[in-house]
Design a protein around this motif. Sequence first.
Motif, PDB file in Angstrom:
ATOM      1  N   THR A   1      -3.331 -12.579 -53.410  1.00 42.97           N
ATOM      2  CA  THR A   1      -2.825 -12.841 -54.756  1.00 42.97           C
ATOM      3  C   THR A   1      -1.850 -14.017 -54.765  1.00 42.97           C
ATOM      4  O   THR A   1      -1.448 -14.467 -55.832  1.00 42.97           O
ATOM      5  CB  THR A   1      -2.136 -11.595 -55.348  1.00 42.97           C
ATOM      6  OG1 THR A   1      -1.096 -11.176 -54.470  1.00 42.97           O
ATOM      7  CG2 THR A   1      -3.141 -10.467 -55.554  1.00 42.97           C
TER       8      THR A   1
ATOM      9  N   GLU B   1      -2.852 -16.796 -54.071  1.00 42.21           N
ATOM     10  CA  GLU B   1      -3.787 -17.826 -54.520  1.00 42.21           C
ATOM     11  C   GLU B   1      -3.355 -19.207 -54.026  1.00 42.21           C
ATOM     12  O   GLU B   1      -3.110 -19.373 -52.843  1.00 42.21           O
ATOM     13  CB  GLU B   1      -3.983 -17.738 -56.029  1.00 42.21           C
ATOM     14  CG  GLU B   1      -4.676 -16.439 -56.419  1.00 42.21           C
ATOM     15  CD  GLU B   1      -5.080 -16.377 -57.852  1.00 42.21           C
ATOM     16  OE1 GLU B   1      -4.215 -16.552 -58.730  1.00 42.21           O
ATOM     17  OE2 GLU B   1      -6.281 -16.152 -58.102  1.00 42.21           O
TER      18      GLU B   1
ATOM     19  N   SER C   1     -10.983 -17.231 -55.451  1.00 39.10           N
ATOM     20  CA  SER C   1     -10.451 -17.076 -56.803  1.00 39.10           C
ATOM     21  C   SER C   1     -10.952 -15.754 -57.334  1.00 39.10           C
ATOM     22  O   SER C   1     -12.140 -15.435 -57.211  1.00 39.10           O
ATOM     23  CB  SER C   1     -10.928 -18.216 -57.706  1.00 39.10           C
ATOM     24  OG  SER C   1     -10.402 -19.432 -57.248  1.00 39.10           O
ATOM     25  N   TRP C   2     -10.061 -15.000 -57.891  1.00 38.62           N
ATOM     26  CA  TRP C   2     -10.431 -13.677 -58.385  1.00 38.62           C
ATOM     27  C   TRP C   2     -11.006 -13.809 -59.792  1.00 38.62           C
ATOM     28  O   TRP C   2     -10.370 -14.376 -60.668  1.00 38.62           O
ATOM     29  CB  TRP C   2      -9.214 -12.752 -58.360  1.00 38.62           C
ATOM     30  CG  TRP C   2      -8.524 -12.795 -57.029  1.00 38.62           C
ATOM     31  CD1 TRP C   2      -7.280 -13.250 -56.767  1.00 38.62           C
ATOM     32  CD2 TRP C   2      -9.081 -12.413 -55.762  1.00 38.62           C
ATOM     33  NE1 TRP C   2      -7.019 -13.163 -55.424  1.00 38.62           N
ATOM     34  CE2 TRP C   2      -8.111 -12.651 -54.786  1.00 38.62           C
ATOM     35  CE3 TRP C   2     -10.308 -11.890 -55.362  1.00 38.62           C
ATOM     36  CZ2 TRP C   2      -8.316 -12.380 -53.437  1.00 38.62           C
ATOM     37  CZ3 TRP C   2     -10.515 -11.618 -54.021  1.00 38.62           C
ATOM     38  CH2 TRP C   2      -9.528 -11.865 -53.079  1.00 38.62           C
TER      39      TRP C   2
ATOM     40  N   PRO D   1      -5.934 -12.123 -60.404  1.00 34.56           N
ATOM     41  CA  PRO D   1      -5.442 -11.201 -59.383  1.00 34.56           C
ATOM     42  C   PRO D   1      -4.967  -9.896 -59.994  1.00 34.56           C
ATOM     43  O   PRO D   1      -4.307  -9.875 -61.018  1.00 34.56           O
ATOM     44  CB  PRO D   1      -4.290 -11.960 -58.728  1.00 34.56           C
ATOM     45  CG  PRO D   1      -3.931 -13.041 -59.661  1.00 34.56           C
ATOM     46  CD  PRO D   1      -5.144 -13.330 -60.500  1.00 34.56           C
TER      47      PRO D   1
ATOM     48  N   PRO E   1      -8.626  -5.930 -62.086  1.00 34.37           N
ATOM     49  CA  PRO E   1     -10.041  -5.622 -61.893  1.00 34.37           C
ATOM     50  C   PRO E   1     -10.637  -4.904 -63.090  1.00 34.37           C
ATOM     51  O   PRO E   1      -9.929  -4.318 -63.894  1.00 34.37           O
ATOM     52  CB  PRO E   1     -10.024  -4.695 -60.677  1.00 34.37           C
ATOM     53  CG  PRO E   1      -8.702  -3.991 -60.803  1.00 34.37           C
ATOM     54  CD  PRO E   1      -7.757  -5.044 -61.351  1.00 34.37           C
TER      55      PRO E   1
ATOM     56  N   TRP F   1     -10.162  -3.767 -55.563  1.00 34.52           N
ATOM     57  CA  TRP F   1     -10.652  -4.743 -56.533  1.00 34.52           C
ATOM     58  C   TRP F   1     -11.083  -6.061 -55.889  1.00 34.52           C
ATOM     59  O   TRP F   1     -11.875  -6.796 -56.464  1.00 34.52           O
ATOM     60  CB  TRP F   1      -9.613  -4.975 -57.630  1.00 34.52           C
ATOM     61  CG  TRP F   1      -8.290  -5.486 -57.133  1.00 34.52           C
ATOM     62  CD1 TRP F   1      -7.195  -4.755 -56.777  1.00 34.52           C
ATOM     63  CD2 TRP F   1      -7.933  -6.846 -56.922  1.00 34.52           C
ATOM     64  NE1 TRP F   1      -6.183  -5.573 -56.353  1.00 34.52           N
ATOM     65  CE2 TRP F   1      -6.607  -6.868 -56.446  1.00 34.52           C
ATOM     66  CE3 TRP F   1      -8.598  -8.060 -57.097  1.00 34.52           C
ATOM     67  CZ2 TRP F   1      -5.937  -8.042 -56.135  1.00 34.52           C
ATOM     68  CZ3 TRP F   1      -7.932  -9.234 -56.791  1.00 34.52           C
ATOM     69  CH2 TRP F   1      -6.612  -9.220 -56.313  1.00 34.52           C
ATOM     70  N   LYS F   2     -10.606  -6.377 -54.681  1.00 32.72           N
ATOM     71  CA  LYS F   2     -10.999  -7.621 -54.010  1.00 32.72           C
ATOM     72  C   LYS F   2     -12.411  -7.551 -53.424  1.00 32.72           C
ATOM     73  O   LYS F   2     -13.067  -8.583 -53.264  1.00 32.72           O
ATOM     74  CB  LYS F   2     -10.050  -7.935 -52.847  1.00 32.72           C
ATOM     75  CG  LYS F   2      -8.666  -8.354 -53.221  1.00 32.72           C
ATOM     76  CD  LYS F   2      -7.866  -8.641 -51.953  1.00 32.72           C
ATOM     77  CE  LYS F   2      -6.444  -9.028 -52.248  1.00 32.72           C
ATOM     78  NZ  LYS F   2      -5.682  -9.253 -51.002  1.00 32.72           N
TER      79      LYS F   2
ATOM     80  N   ALA G   1     -15.578  -9.355 -54.950  1.00 28.49           N
ATOM     81  CA  ALA G   1     -15.408 -10.814 -54.948  1.00 28.49           C
ATOM     82  C   ALA G   1     -15.578 -11.395 -53.542  1.00 28.49           C
ATOM     83  O   ALA G   1     -16.161 -12.475 -53.375  1.00 28.49           O
ATOM     84  CB  ALA G   1     -14.040 -11.188 -55.514  1.00 28.49           C
TER      85      ALA G   1
END
Length: 167
Positions: free
Chosen positions: A66, A68, A88-89, A93, A96, A106-107, A110
């Motif tokens: 996060t 980034e 990139s989410w 970030p 979700p 949630w990652k 992606a």
Amino acid sequence: MTAQPGAPLLFLDVDGPLIPFGARDGAYPTYPPVPPASVSPLLARLDPAHGARLAALPYELVWATTWEADANAWVAPRLGLPDLPLVSWPDGPEEPGPPALPGLHWKTPALVAWAGGRPFAWVDDEIGAADREWVAARHPGRALLHRVDPRRGLGDGDYALLAAWVR
């Protein structure tokens, strides 16, 4: 060692694996220089020795954090690393959509999408069984999802595991 194109990806979280937190006594070593007030004071816990250790691994390093773009602005220079690609989410970030599987981080979707079938390892302090199940069902390549204890961060055993897995 610099990873060659097509090397397995190593998705790196920052908070937990590289910047430890949460120990009961709260006593962590700190490393100069003192981070500016505009940046997290936890950045001082970032051990610069991680940079050489990460660069020595035969992976293509990718930020999965996060932080980034701030990972390249603040973390990479303290580690002596160049700017790294970053995930990139899609929803931003920590925003979700509803989880497709209870307990799914949630990652995870992606990262699987970003890998595009390439082998990857992911180090994070929030990986669980649902993430492993999701990856096994949806990712055609090899994958290592390695949970790091956030109270201690990446250590010798973690680096040894990452090096052994890529062989």
